[in-house]
Design an enzyme around this catalytic site. Structure first.
Site, mmCIF file in Angstrom:
data_model
loop_
_atom_site.group_PDB
_atom_site.id
_atom_site.type_symbol
_atom_site.label_atom_id
_atom_site.label_comp_id
_atom_site.label_asym_id
_atom_site.label_seq_id
_atom_site.Cartn_x
_atom_site.Cartn_y
_atom_site.Cartn_z
ATOM 1 N N THR A 456 0.823 -1.221 0.000
ATOM 2 C CA THR A 456 0.000 0.000 0.000
ATOM 3 C C THR A 456 0.851 1.263 0.000
ATOM 4 O O THR A 456 0.564 2.226 -0.724
ATOM 5 C CB THR A 456 -0.927 0.025 1.234
ATOM 6 N N GLN A 485 -6.292 -0.952 -2.373
ATOM 7 C CA GLN A 485 -5.570 0.197 -1.843
ATOM 8 C C GLN A 485 -4.774 0.925 -2.924
ATOM 9 O O GLN A 485 -4.056 0.290 -3.698
ATOM 10 C CB GLN A 485 -4.620 -0.241 -0.728
ATOM 11 N N ASP A 508 -7.958 4.180 0.732
ATOM 12 C CA ASP A 508 -6.670 4.727 1.206
ATOM 13 C C ASP A 508 -6.187 5.906 0.363
ATOM 14 O O ASP A 508 -5.002 6.001 0.027
ATOM 15 C CB ASP A 508 -5.589 3.640 1.242
ATOM 16 N N ASP A 531 -11.561 3.835 4.474
ATOM 17 C CA ASP A 531 -10.434 4.392 5.235
ATOM 18 C C ASP A 531 -9.658 5.410 4.411
ATOM 19 O O ASP A 531 -8.416 5.436 4.443
ATOM 20 C CB ASP A 531 -9.475 3.275 5.687
#
Length: 671
Positions: A456, A485, A508, A531
């Site tokens: 990531t 991600q 992300d 997130d």
């Protein structure tokens, strides 16, 4: 080896942060200006505050050169109580009174002790009383015989006072104590009178305005002598802070504009670029000798004392006899006094932007990209009209660890680049021509990188490692789509400011890291899915739009245990695509996560429970998730999970810009 060093550094930073509630500074001014805001709530700070209260005289001011943090015996305390009504040696010299007022403001921000507020207001009243009718201030009040009655710019005394008046008259949040409207009105008048005094004391040399002396006669306003070695002269040091104060005034009058233009021209005329100061130190780091040595293209400096008619630098010993160089005076004064300054460099640096803003014509020399020791300005344009066609090439060309800001102007275009700003490229600024049409895009994602479990962190479109970074008017996009991600912007630098930018991605999108880093996002649009704002940094989001693409989580903070603030959203708007109807405000990537929403508009996509524990029961005990005064269909405060918080106003007040970003660096963020 590099990874090992980074691990050790991270460990040291973490350990040091755990200890930051303990004061480690030895000097009183450093204690006031360098301690973390949370320190002012400690027992140590409260003990020092008791000393500061004791040293304050009934008239409101303080004596100078006192190490307020030193413990006092009972006899010393009784003596200070006896001295309360004494009217001698009360001053604003060497920062006295002004710095103690700042200390009391910082104490009151953490501890609502009414004595602190009363002390601050008493100090403010002292400053108002001490002002002369002509707008100036003496060095001591009540007046002390001798040169102390002169209007005193020396060591920034009057500028320090006027900065207090400016903050209070403009009703900013710099000071935590809010005076009455009547007092605010008095500070406005005091500030205006002070500026009028400054304009009247600017020295005319053969009919041309130049700069200021450290002291001016309180009646005639003419340059005046002070100590034997401080003869009437034009000051390269004190004049710089005066001009910076004038430049801070919004909508300046024609007289102020003329004063700044004239002082800038004088600074250009009197700068010295062929000398450097060399200091000889003993084993304890004490200066035992100073020498001025010849140099080629040295950074500009200015003499502290210059002849009123010729601008020629001069130097004096305690006999008051003028000399042409510092090696002609005794070691005691030579080594114990600041004879040169680089203060005016800040005026010359800010002058072009100030001039353009205020309709002042700037010469080609003033506006030209600076060379050695000055700001570096580079331009990126895909059509070849700039210095580079690729952003990364411009970053490669930027100097390492520069003393001044490096600006890269980016013309409109879609730049398909993966950008890295290394930790040695500090003080770097990226400015796009427009947010809508200056686009940096790349399409890495977790599977494409395929470097294992930490892939990531390699997916970024833009990675910022260099401290003191800023960006504006740019779209930064991870274009890999909804394929896991993929970071658009990764910021691991300290003192990063992102304004009027669009940060676009899916899972992300925005990674913000560093156990002691402070970052600031203002007027930005940030978009993603799961997130999409995550990391360990302390970050203030102000006036931003946060948009969810589908049902998931907005934030995933990993705030370290001992850090007072994590992600703070102020006056933000949370929106969503139509298909996103069940969105959580956040979940804890690590169990000490901190995320707070204040005065935000929460759309109907926000779930009633608000927060989720990510299958971490311990997080319910250790996270700090909170809201204050939020509005909108998603602000269902009574239905939130029981382990989240609804703040009271007194609690919300602690989330000031100064507290979150730290007062030691907040001025940097305001630039």
């Amino acid at each position: 080896m590099i990874q090992f060093r980074k691990t050790i550094l991270l460990f040291l930073v973490t350990v040091s942060f755990g200890l930051n509630a303990q004061n480690t500074f030895k000097n009183w001014p450093d204690i006031i200006r360098k301690n973390d805001p949370s320190w002012y709530g400690t027992d140590e700070a409260k003990k020092i505050a008791e000393n500061v209260l004791l040293y304050q005289r009934n008239i409101g001011g303080w004596p100078k050169n006192i190490q307020m943090q030193n413990p006092l015996s009972e006899a010393e305390k009784q003596n200070l109580i006896t001295l309360k009504s004494d009217l001698h040696e009360i001053t604003t010299d060497n920062g006295a009174t002004c710095q103690e007022m700042l200390f009391m403001s910082k104490m009151y921000a953490q501890v609502k002790d009414d004595r602190y507020a009363a002390s601050f207001l008493k100090g403010l009243n002292y400053l108002l009383e001490a002002q002369y009718a002509n707008g100036g201030w003496p060095q001591f009040y009540p007046l002390k015989k001798g040169y102390y009655t002169h209007i005193t710019y020396n060591d920034d005394s009057m500028v320090n006072i006027l900065n207090i008046m400016k903050q209070i008259s403009e009703e900013t949040n710099y000071y935590s104590i809010k005076p009455s409207k009547a007092i605010v009105e008095k500070t406005k008048k005091a500030f205006d009178k002070g500026i009028d005094c400054i304009l009247k004391t600017q020295y005319k040399q053969n009919g041309v305005l130049t700069a200021w002396c450290a002291q001016h006669d309180e009646v005639t306003l003419a340059p005046a002598n002070a100590r034997a070695f401080e003869l009437a002269s034009l000051s390269g040091y004190e004049s710089s802070k005066i001009v910076l104060l004038l430049m801070s005034i919004e909508q300046p009058s024609p007289a102020i504009i003329t004063a700044v233009k004239s002082a800038q021209a004088w600074f250009e005329k009197t700068k010295i670029t062929n000398l450097e100061e060399k200091r000889v130190l003993d084993d304890k780091g004490k200066i035992i000798d100073k020498k001025m040595i010849s140099a080629v293209s040295a950074p500009p400096i200015w003499a502290r004392f210059m002849d009123l008619e010729t601008n020629e630098p001069f130097f004096c010993d305690r006999d008051g006899i003028r000399k042409k160089s510092i090696d002609q005076i005794g070691s005691e004064r030579r080594n114990g006094y600041s004879w040169y300054s680089d203060g005016p460099k800040e005026v010359l640096k800010k002058y072009p932007d100030w001039a353009i803003k205020n309709g002042v014509k700037v010469t080609a020399k003033e506006a030209a990209p600076a060379k050695k020791n000055d700001n570096v300005v580079l331009t990126v344009a895909q059509d070849g009209s700039g210095d580079f066609t690729k952003i990364q090439d411009a970053i490669y060309a930027a100097p390492a660890f520069p003393y001044e800001k490096v600006t890269i102007n980016i013309k409109n275009g879609t730049y398909n680049e993966k950008i890295r700003i290394p930790e040695w490229n500090t003080h770097l600024t990226l400015i796009g021509e427009s947010k809508e049409n200056t686009i940096i895009t790349f399409d890495d994602n977790f599977k494409k990188i395929n470097l294992g479990r930490n892939s990531t962190f390699y997916t970024y479109t833009v990675l910022v490692e260099g401290d003191d970074f800023s960006a504006s008017n740019i779209t930064i996009k991870n274009a890999s789509g909804d394929n896991g991600q993929g970071i658009a912007l990764s910021v691991v630098a300290n003192r990063a400011k992102i304004s009027n930018c669009a940060i676009l991605g899916n899972q992300d999108t925005l990674y913000l890291s560093g156990s002691s880093t402070k970052q600031y996002f203002k007027d930005c649009y940030i978009e993603g899915t799961t997130d999409f704002i995550f990391g360990s940094a302390t970050v203030l989001f102000e006036n931003c739009t946060i948009s969810s693409i589908k049902n998931s989580y907005v934030t995933a903070a990993s705030t370290p245990q001992n850090v007072p603030f994590g992600f703070v959203f102020k006056n933000c708007k949370l929106t969503a695509n139509p298909e996103a109807t069940d969105v959580y405000l956040g979940r804890p990537w690590r169990i000490y996560a901190k995320t707070v929403f204040l005065n935000c508009n929460l759309g109907k996509q926000i779930r009633a429970e608000g927060w989720e524990n990510w299958s971490k029961p311990d997080a319910e005990k250790n996270t700090f998730y909170a809201e204050y005064n939020c509005k909108g269909e998603g602000a269902q405060t009574t239905k939130r999970v029981s382990w989240s918080h609804q703040l009271q106003k007194s609690e919300a007040d602690k989330y000031s810009t100064e507290n979150i970003l730290q007062d030691a660096v907040v001025n940097w963020y305001s630039k």
